[in-house]
Design a protein around this motif. Structure first.
Motif, mmCIF file in Angstrom:
data_model
loop_
_atom_site.group_PDB
_atom_site.id
_atom_site.type_symbol
_atom_site.label_atom_id
_atom_site.label_comp_id
_atom_site.label_asym_id
_atom_site.label_seq_id
_atom_site.Cartn_x
_atom_site.Cartn_y
_atom_site.Cartn_z
ATOM 1 N N SER A 155 -11.163 -0.714 4.334
ATOM 2 C CA SER A 155 -9.864 0.150 4.399
ATOM 3 C C SER A 155 -8.992 -0.320 5.333
ATOM 4 C CB SER A 155 -10.390 1.658 4.271
ATOM 5 O OG SER A 155 -9.193 2.370 4.082
ATOM 6 N N ASP A 159 -5.208 -1.619 5.201
ATOM 7 C CA ASP A 159 -4.179 -0.947 5.673
ATOM 8 C C ASP A 159 -3.397 -2.085 6.644
ATOM 9 O OD1 ASP A 159 -4.624 0.978 4.053
ATOM 10 O OD2 ASP A 159 -5.511 1.902 6.136
ATOM 11 N N ASN A 168 -8.918 -4.868 -0.346
ATOM 12 C CA ASN A 168 -8.583 -3.772 -1.377
ATOM 13 C C ASN A 168 -9.427 -3.565 -2.383
ATOM 14 O OD1 ASN A 168 -5.873 -2.409 -0.402
ATOM 15 N ND2 ASN A 168 -4.986 -4.462 -0.717
ATOM 16 N N GLY A 172 -11.800 -0.409 -2.653
ATOM 17 C CA GLY A 172 -11.547 0.663 -3.915
ATOM 18 C C GLY A 172 -13.098 0.877 -4.483
ATOM 19 N N ASP A 182 -9.620 9.454 -4.683
ATOM 20 C CA ASP A 182 -8.169 9.231 -4.326
ATOM 21 C C ASP A 182 -8.020 7.914 -3.349
ATOM 22 O OD1 ASP A 182 -7.302 11.667 -5.568
ATOM 23 O OD2 ASP A 182 -7.531 12.985 -3.686
ATOM 24 N N GLU A 183 -9.115 7.649 -2.405
ATOM 25 C CA GLU A 183 -9.019 6.439 -1.555
ATOM 26 C C GLU A 183 -9.187 5.441 -2.510
ATOM 27 O OE1 GLU A 183 -10.754 9.228 -1.080
ATOM 28 O OE2 GLU A 183 -10.808 9.729 0.977
ATOM 29 N N LYS A 185 -8.273 5.023 -5.491
ATOM 30 C CA LYS A 185 -7.016 4.806 -6.370
ATOM 31 C C LYS A 185 -5.903 4.184 -5.665
ATOM 32 C CE LYS A 185 -5.410 8.177 -8.842
ATOM 33 N NZ LYS A 185 -5.195 9.548 -9.235
ATOM 34 N N LYS A 186 -5.900 4.672 -4.357
ATOM 35 C CA LYS A 186 -4.883 4.012 -3.381
ATOM 36 C C LYS A 186 -5.091 2.515 -3.558
ATOM 37 C CE LYS A 186 -5.638 3.786 1.031
ATOM 38 N NZ LYS A 186 -5.681 3.816 2.433
ATOM 39 N N HIS A 187 -6.468 2.261 -3.172
ATOM 40 C CA HIS A 187 -6.501 0.633 -3.330
ATOM 41 C C HIS A 187 -6.458 -0.009 -4.191
ATOM 42 C CE1 HIS A 187 -8.025 0.844 1.055
ATOM 43 N NE2 HIS A 187 -8.670 2.014 0.795
ATOM 44 N N ASN A 189 -4.435 0.859 -6.809
ATOM 45 C CA ASN A 189 -3.034 0.699 -7.287
ATOM 46 C C ASN A 189 -2.178 -0.132 -6.510
ATOM 47 O OD1 ASN A 189 -2.132 2.797 -9.392
ATOM 48 N ND2 ASN A 189 -3.060 4.218 -8.012
ATOM 49 N N ARG A 190 -2.683 -0.558 -5.061
ATOM 50 C CA ARG A 190 -2.171 -1.689 -4.482
ATOM 51 C C ARG A 190 -2.335 -3.069 -5.228
ATOM 52 N NH1 ARG A 190 -4.167 -0.517 1.783
ATOM 53 N NH2 ARG A 190 -2.674 0.907 2.557
#
Length: 404
Positions: A155, A159, A168, A172, A182-183, A185-187, A189-190
């Protein structure tokens, strides 16, 4: 007298300012000597003083020292992650102070390429160093089965460099596995924002998170339709689409979708099963059975196909039995024998499907099929077969299994 006081004040101010400059230079010297804690302490002191707090080079020295300490850490713990995060944030602040100018002297220092094979005194100890070190720690933690720390390090890498597809995806994947949705999804979606990257598996994960963990079939469907724009031939996405339409009770759309999918993949057991289900929901039991039967012909070890085929035959048989019970006395003698024979034929036809289904699962997973086989053989007066399934159910639930 006033002039003398002013001169003395100016001298004092100049002396203090010079002293802070000296502290800042000392921090840099200590960093180069490897006295990292002293370097950080002196940099922090200089950053607290009005005369040097705005100097990006001082904060850069602190970030470099933190990066070097991070790299030297052998134990990968939460404090290691925190140290790496602090270094990263300080590099970010340095670039803010530089107005984002990567071509400035400080900016070039932050982004200078790093070569790990170089002697320590020649390495830049910058963002690139931090990224490489965090990636290495992520791999080490993963190999030691410390998936939490491996996630944290991947992570951090992602970042530092949001375009790093490997970091990523790994972040993920691990976040999803750890229940950090949630974490995850962040990766993921990147990754969707990165051109020329194969996003198919990323879409799979996002669909599963939305439909499974978040219980949001509408969002999952949006992901599927977006994915199908990029991967129109993917069969798994076609199945996802149909499944989600079913969840949203959009039967007509689901029927059209499954019929279209079967044109290019006519022997897909999952598609045939869903087609059968849609026909069953519309009341076309014969059509449904035909599709369930096809799914088993396509894959004899398809549990759901076997079970659904048997179940729909039972449904048809039970409807006939219900009709027999509604017959008048006059109709009974004329119609009941033939109708009963037809019902028994359907029960008999269901046996091979449930038998195969019971063989494809073990323990309690096979129990429903075993109970149905017990009931069918009991009705058909196949005493030995009924007892065989009774014993199997006793082995799972005990002698009182019927009272569950």
């Amino acid at each position: 007298m006033k002039k003398l006081i002013f001169t003395l004040a100016l001298a004092a101010f100049t002396t203090v300012a010079f002293a802070q400059k000296k502290v800042a230079r000392s921090a840099e010297r200590n960093f180069k000597k490897g006295n990292l804690e002293e370097a950080i302490q002196e940099a922090e002191e200089a950053l607290q003083h009005p005369d040097t707090q705005g100097e990006s080079s001082v904060l850069l020295t602190k970030a470099k020292a933190q990066t070097r300490m991070f790299d030297m850490e052998e134990d990968i713990t939460a404090s290691t992650v925190s140290l790496g995060r602090d270094a990263f944030q300080n590099f970010e602040k340095v670039m803010e102070m530089e107005g984002g100018d990567k071509s400035s002297k400080v900016g070039k220092d932050v982004y200078k390429d790093d070569v790990p094979e170089l002697p320590e005194n020649l390495r830049p100890w910058n963002k690139n160093t931090l990224k490489m070190s965090a990636f290495n720690k992520a791999i080490i933690a993963y190999e030691e089965d410390d998936f939490e720390m491996s996630y944290e390090m991947f992570s951090l890498v992602s970042d530092i460099d949001p375009t790093d597809t490997t970091a990523n995806f790994n972040a993920g994947f691990l976040a999803n596995d750890l229940g950090k949705f949630d974490e995850a999804k962040k990766h993921f979606n990147r990754l969707l924002e990165i051109e020329d990257y194969n996003k198919l598996n990323t879409y799979y994960f996002l669909v599963q998170i939305a439909s499974g963990e978040e219980q949001d079939p509408e969002l999952a469907y949006e992901y599927v339709m977006k994915a199908r724009e990029d991967y129109p031939e993917d069969k798994t996405l076609a199945e996802f689409e149909i499944q989600l339409l079913l969840q949203m009770n959009k039967m007509d759309e689901a029927l059209a979708s499954v019929q279209e999918a079967l044109k290019s993949d006519p022997d897909n057991p999952g598609l045939l099963l869903r087609y059968g289900y849609l026909l069953e929901q519309s009341g076309d039991l014969d059509g449904a059975y035909a599709q369930y039967k096809k799914s088993v012909e396509a894959d004899e070890e398809f549990f759901e196909g076997n079970f659904y085929a048997g179940a729909i035959l039972l449904e048809q048989a039970r409807k006939i039995i219900a009709e027999i019970n509604e017959l008048s006395d006059d109709e009974w003698e004329e119609k009941a024998p033939e109708m009963s024979e037809k019902a028994d034929g359907l029960y008999s036809d269901a046996i091979p499907y449930f038998t195969r289904a019971s063989e494809l699962r073990e323990g309690e997973a096979s129990a429903e099929a075993l109970e149905l086989l017990f009931q069918i053989h009991t009705r058909l007066k196949n005493t030995e077969e009924a007892e065989k399934y009774n014993q199997r159910l006793i082995s799972i639930y005990g002698p009182d299994w019927m009272e569950r």
